[in-house]
Design a protein around this motif. Sequence first.
Motif, mmCIF file in Angstrom:
data_model
loop_
_atom_site.group_PDB
_atom_site.id
_atom_site.type_symbol
_atom_site.label_atom_id
_atom_site.label_comp_id
_atom_site.label_asym_id
_atom_site.label_seq_id
_atom_site.Cartn_x
_atom_site.Cartn_y
_atom_site.Cartn_z
ATOM 1 N N LYS A 4 -7.171 -2.285 11.504
ATOM 2 C CA LYS A 4 -7.361 -3.270 12.683
ATOM 3 C C LYS A 4 -6.026 -4.327 12.587
ATOM 4 O O LYS A 4 -6.086 -4.748 11.500
ATOM 5 C CB LYS A 4 -8.771 -3.811 12.844
ATOM 6 C CG LYS A 4 -9.816 -2.755 12.927
ATOM 7 C CD LYS A 4 -11.275 -3.384 13.138
ATOM 8 C CE LYS A 4 -12.321 -2.288 13.305
ATOM 9 N NZ LYS A 4 -13.702 -3.114 13.233
ATOM 10 N N PRO A 5 -5.854 -4.827 13.878
ATOM 11 C CA PRO A 5 -4.855 -5.910 13.666
ATOM 12 C C PRO A 5 -5.101 -7.271 12.889
ATOM 13 O O PRO A 5 -4.313 -7.449 12.169
ATOM 14 C CB PRO A 5 -4.688 -6.092 15.112
ATOM 15 C CG PRO A 5 -5.001 -4.859 15.813
ATOM 16 C CD PRO A 5 -6.096 -4.446 15.078
ATOM 17 N N GLU A 6 -6.378 -7.373 12.949
ATOM 18 C CA GLU A 6 -6.698 -8.678 12.059
ATOM 19 C C GLU A 6 -6.759 -8.559 10.775
ATOM 20 O O GLU A 6 -6.470 -9.305 9.924
ATOM 21 C CB GLU A 6 -7.941 -9.353 12.833
ATOM 22 C CG GLU A 6 -9.247 -8.697 12.735
ATOM 23 C CD GLU A 6 -9.345 -7.780 13.867
ATOM 24 O OE1 GLU A 6 -10.417 -7.099 13.895
ATOM 25 O OE2 GLU A 6 -8.584 -7.633 14.791
ATOM 26 N N SER A 8 -4.927 -6.044 9.365
ATOM 27 C CA SER A 8 -3.726 -5.964 8.972
ATOM 28 C C SER A 8 -3.010 -6.916 8.557
ATOM 29 O O SER A 8 -2.200 -7.045 7.628
ATOM 30 C CB SER A 8 -3.141 -4.737 9.953
ATOM 31 O OG SER A 8 -1.718 -4.669 9.635
ATOM 32 N N ASP A 67 -1.088 1.380 5.998
ATOM 33 C CA ASP A 67 -0.844 0.554 7.227
ATOM 34 C C ASP A 67 0.542 -0.135 6.970
ATOM 35 O O ASP A 67 1.045 -0.334 5.818
ATOM 36 C CB ASP A 67 -1.819 -0.642 7.372
ATOM 37 C CG ASP A 67 -1.526 -1.534 8.609
ATOM 38 O OD1 ASP A 67 -1.845 -1.024 9.610
ATOM 39 O OD2 ASP A 67 -0.965 -2.575 8.665
#
Length: 131
Positions: A4-6, A8, A67
Motif C-alpha cells: 500500500k502507498p503509505e 511503501s 515493491d
Amino acid sequence: MALKPEISLTVALATGTLVYAIYTNATPSIADIRSVDQFNADVSGAERQATWTAAAAVAGISLVSRDPGPFIFGGLMVIAMAWGHRHADMVNPLTGKAVSDGVSMSDVIPAQTQEDSPASYGYADDAVSVA
C-alpha cells in the motif's frame, strides 16, 4: 504484489535510514576522511565494504517487500553516500580541493623546508648560513 502507498513510503524511508546507519557505522565521518591524506586505502576499503553491505540490504528488503519504492529510495541513498565518501577521499587536506589521481602533492604545493626559509618558522635569528 506491491505494498500500500503509505506502507511503501514507510518501508522506503526505513531502507534509506538503514543505508545511512550502515555508512555511519562502517566508515569514518566525512570530516575525518577530508583531514587524512587523499586516496587512503583504509578509507577506500571501508567505503567499498559499506557500499556492498548497504546494496545487499537494499536488495534484500526490495525482494522481500516486492515493491519498487525501497529499491529506488535505498539505491539513491547508496549512490549518494558512496559519492560523498569517495569525493571526501579525493580532497587534499592541505588545499581543501579534490584533485585527480594523477596529481601528486608536489604538483599542488611547492616544496619548502625550514632550511629554505627559516624566517617563516621563527628561526630567523638562529639561522646559520653554511658556505
